[in-house]
Design an enzyme around this catalytic site. Structure first.
Site, PDB file in Angstrom:
ATOM      1  N   ASP A  93     -16.436  17.842 -51.521  1.00  0.00           N
ATOM      2  CA  ASP A  93     -15.357  16.863 -51.438  1.00  0.00           C
ATOM      3  C   ASP A  93     -15.379  16.008 -52.705  1.00  0.00           C
ATOM      4  O   ASP A  93     -16.313  16.064 -53.496  1.00  0.00           O
ATOM      5  CB  ASP A  93     -15.448  16.025 -50.170  1.00  0.00           C
ATOM      6  CG  ASP A  93     -16.736  15.240 -50.065  1.00  0.00           C
ATOM      7  OD1 ASP A  93     -17.476  15.163 -51.058  1.00  0.00           O
ATOM      8  OD2 ASP A  93     -17.006  14.691 -48.985  1.00  0.00           O
ATOM      9  N   GLY A  95     -15.485  12.755 -53.259  1.00  0.00           N
ATOM     10  CA  GLY A  95     -16.167  11.462 -53.300  1.00  0.00           C
ATOM     11  C   GLY A  95     -15.271  10.308 -52.906  1.00  0.00           C
ATOM     12  O   GLY A  95     -15.749   9.193 -52.695  1.00  0.00           O
ATOM     13  N   ASP A 147      -8.587  11.466 -54.029  1.00  0.00           N
ATOM     14  CA  ASP A 147      -7.493  10.814 -53.303  1.00  0.00           C
ATOM     15  C   ASP A 147      -7.965   9.484 -52.755  1.00  0.00           C
ATOM     16  O   ASP A 147      -9.152   9.172 -52.758  1.00  0.00           O
ATOM     17  CB  ASP A 147      -7.022  11.701 -52.148  1.00  0.00           C
ATOM     18  CG  ASP A 147      -8.099  11.864 -51.070  1.00  0.00           C
ATOM     19  OD1 ASP A 147      -9.297  11.927 -51.436  1.00  0.00           O
ATOM     20  OD2 ASP A 147      -7.753  11.927 -49.889  1.00  0.00           O
ATOM     21  N   GLN A 190      -2.060  13.154 -47.514  1.00  0.00           N
ATOM     22  CA  GLN A 190      -2.291  11.883 -46.835  1.00  0.00           C
ATOM     23  C   GLN A 190      -0.975  11.393 -46.208  1.00  0.00           C
ATOM     24  O   GLN A 190       0.004  12.114 -46.187  1.00  0.00           O
ATOM     25  CB  GLN A 190      -2.860  10.857 -47.820  1.00  0.00           C
ATOM     26  CG  GLN A 190      -4.268  11.154 -48.302  1.00  0.00           C
ATOM     27  CD  GLN A 190      -5.332  10.907 -47.233  1.00  0.00           C
ATOM     28  OE1 GLN A 190      -5.043  10.445 -46.123  1.00  0.00           O
ATOM     29  NE2 GLN A 190      -6.583  11.226 -47.551  1.00  0.00           N
ATOM     30  N   ASP A 267     -14.814  20.764 -41.157  1.00  0.00           N
ATOM     31  CA  ASP A 267     -16.190  20.352 -41.450  1.00  0.00           C
ATOM     32  C   ASP A 267     -16.466  19.038 -40.753  1.00  0.00           C
ATOM     33  O   ASP A 267     -15.535  18.271 -40.468  1.00  0.00           O
ATOM     34  CB  ASP A 267     -16.404  20.161 -42.956  1.00  0.00           C
ATOM     35  CG  ASP A 267     -15.964  18.770 -43.402  1.00  0.00           C
ATOM     36  OD1 ASP A 267     -16.840  17.894 -43.591  1.00  0.00           O
ATOM     37  OD2 ASP A 267     -14.742  18.534 -43.524  1.00  0.00           O
ATOM     38  N   CYS A 305     -26.465  30.385 -23.742  1.00  0.00           N
ATOM     39  CA  CYS A 305     -26.556  30.493 -25.199  1.00  0.00           C
ATOM     40  C   CYS A 305     -27.640  31.502 -25.581  1.00  0.00           C
ATOM     41  O   CYS A 305     -28.721  31.511 -24.991  1.00  0.00           O
ATOM     42  CB  CYS A 305     -26.876  29.128 -25.802  1.00  0.00           C
ATOM     43  SG  CYS A 305     -27.070  29.137 -27.601  1.00  0.00           S
ATOM     44  N   CYS A 307     -28.891  31.726 -28.786  1.00  0.00           N
ATOM     45  CA  CYS A 307     -29.547  31.358 -30.042  1.00  0.00           C
ATOM     46  C   CYS A 307     -31.067  31.377 -29.839  1.00  0.00           C
ATOM     47  O   CYS A 307     -31.561  31.323 -28.716  1.00  0.00           O
ATOM     48  CB  CYS A 307     -29.076  29.997 -30.540  1.00  0.00           C
ATOM     49  SG  CYS A 307     -29.823  28.549 -29.753  1.00  0.00           S
ATOM     50  N   CYS A 310     -32.614  28.523 -27.654  1.00  0.00           N
ATOM     51  CA  CYS A 310     -32.487  28.658 -26.203  1.00  0.00           C
ATOM     52  C   CYS A 310     -33.320  29.813 -25.655  1.00  0.00           C
ATOM     53  O   CYS A 310     -33.740  29.791 -24.498  1.00  0.00           O
ATOM     54  CB  CYS A 310     -31.011  28.822 -25.834  1.00  0.00           C
ATOM     55  SG  CYS A 310     -30.046  27.300 -26.087  1.00  0.00           S
ATOM     56  N   HIS A 336     -29.387  24.661 -32.794  1.00  0.00           N
ATOM     57  CA  HIS A 336     -28.586  24.990 -31.606  1.00  0.00           C
ATOM     58  C   HIS A 336     -27.144  24.509 -31.757  1.00  0.00           C
ATOM     59  O   HIS A 336     -26.203  25.256 -31.461  1.00  0.00           O
ATOM     60  CB  HIS A 336     -29.208  24.376 -30.350  1.00  0.00           C
ATOM     61  CG  HIS A 336     -28.280  24.444 -29.174  1.00  0.00           C
ATOM     62  ND1 HIS A 336     -28.113  25.576 -28.410  1.00  0.00           N
ATOM     63  CD2 HIS A 336     -27.419  23.511 -28.669  1.00  0.00           C
ATOM     64  CE1 HIS A 336     -27.199  25.352 -27.483  1.00  0.00           C
ATOM     65  NE2 HIS A 336     -26.769  24.105 -27.618  1.00  0.00           N
TER      66      HIS A 336
END
Length: 378
Positions: A93, A95, A147, A190, A267, A305, A307, A310, A336
């Site tokens: 990004d 900043g 921005d 924006q 994100d 789950c 993973c 788990c 997880h």
């Protein structure tokens, strides 16, 4: 172009898009969630963990890396990929959000923003040109234009002036971008909750022909229905053949609702931040594993789950680690949570392939508890 979007199909129930974003460091299917590695690391995770989790792209932060260790050191290291030993894609990004959220003392001028370092108090200046120089040094696959991220709520007049300035800054970012052949630059739409300003911002940026576009200024305190409404009248103004990125959004419901409204990339620090407080995302909703009720619970965080956390560790053990402030506990909950969101987005893509994302949303919201009165979100 360094970044190319390949459209695959559209969900017949909701209009959500299935696609692939191609970058210099690999391709990834969309919609997708990007783990956040603010300081060139996803907290408690190794690059090998991220590969194991099937994360194809991560986010790092221009502002924080500029302050520590400094973009010139990373340039000398051969760029961010080599510096952190990550061979997947990276988005940085600009900043801008950090300048406006971390610094109480700032002065916004046409040339850029004067502000104080939130760590040392030192006077600093960040402009579109400086943001491009830092990101070019970092060598990320996807860079973000500098921005202004206004507060919520903001008056129409303030937001209008801000949008116009952001459009001028975007043009300066394109001019200053030194490596367009190997680094893609996204513009940021924006306009707050104002439909005509979002339209103006989108049209300004689309006219500059960026290889991708972000929707900024959301997830800054507005209600979820406002976010969804803004997306509904913003994404139609963005090109069909370019990726669309909703910044700073990571709760499971918002990922699904964003995808339904045409978003490809997301994100957020949410899954890693709440993990360090012992809060886990599960197929049945929010679970705070540090709570006393799990002291003798020898079952997994989420029985649905698969993973490795788990499969191998109990709620009781993870609670013990977190209560004792053991880093391994934070590592397990972080792994997880990231697995949960990355797997969620895989299921979203599968639902789009089968034209049933609307049904999937209803089923997920029911099992997660979003439809219950006073349901706890993140």
């Amino acid at each position: 172009m360094a970044i190319r979007y390949e459209f695959i199909k559209q969900d017949k129930q909701t209009g959500a898009r299935l696609g692939i974003v191609h970058t210099p460091h690999g391709s990834f299917e969309t919609p997708t969630f990007m783990p956040v590695g603010t300081l060139a690391t996803v907290k408690t995770m190794s690059p090998e963990d991220l590969t194991e989790l099937n994360a194809k792209i991560i986010l790092s932060n221009t502002y924080h890396l500029w302050l520590r260790p400094g973009h010139e050191i990373i340039r000398e290291a051969g760029g961010l990929h080599k510096f952190m030993n990550w061979d997947g894609a990276i988005l940085t990004d600009s900043g801008g959000f950090q300048v406006f959220s971390l610094s109480d003392l700032r002065d916004i001028q046409e040339e850029g923003v004067h502000f104080r370092n939130h760590i040392s108090g030192e006077k600093l200046f960040l402009s579109p040109e400086k943001a491009m120089d830092i990101q070019n040094a970092l060598g990320s696959d996807i860079m973000m234009a500098f921005d202004e991220c206004p507060p919520y709520p903001a008056s129409f007049d303030y937001m209008k002036a801000s949008v116009e300035r952001t459009s001028r800054w975007a043009e300066r970012c394109l001019t200053a971008h030194a490596r367009p052949d190997v680094q893609g630059l996204f513009g940021i739409v924006q306009g707050g909750e104002y439909e005509d300003l979002r339209k103006q911002s989108a049209q300004d940026l689309v006219s500059l022909d960026f290889p991708g576009y972000a929707v900024g200024g959301l997830s800054v305190g507005e209600p979820k229905d406002v976010m969804n409404r803004v997306l509904e009248f913003t994404t139609p103004w963005l090109p069909q053949d370019k990726p669309r990125y909703l910044m700073g959004v990571g709760s499971p419901d918002s990922l699904i609702d964003g995808a339904i409204r045409g978003i490809d990339m997301f994100d957020c620090v949410l899954p890693t931040r709440i993990a360090r407080n012992g809060t886990c995302m599960t197929s049945n909703g929010r679970l705070v594993v540090r709570n006393a009720q799990y002291a003798r619970d020898f079952g997994p965080i989420d029985e649905n789950c698969d993973c490795k956390v788990c499969k191998n560790y109990s709620r009781a053990y993870i609670r013990h680690l977190i209560k004792c402030n053991e880093t391994f506990g934070f590592r397990l909950t972080t792994y997880h949570n990231l697995h949960f969101l990355i797997e969620l987005m895989r299921k979203v893509r599968e639902a789009i392939k089968e034209d049933r994302l609307g049904d999937f949303r209803d089923e997920f919201f029911e099992s997660y508890g979003f439809n219950k009165p006073n349901a706890k979100n993140f």
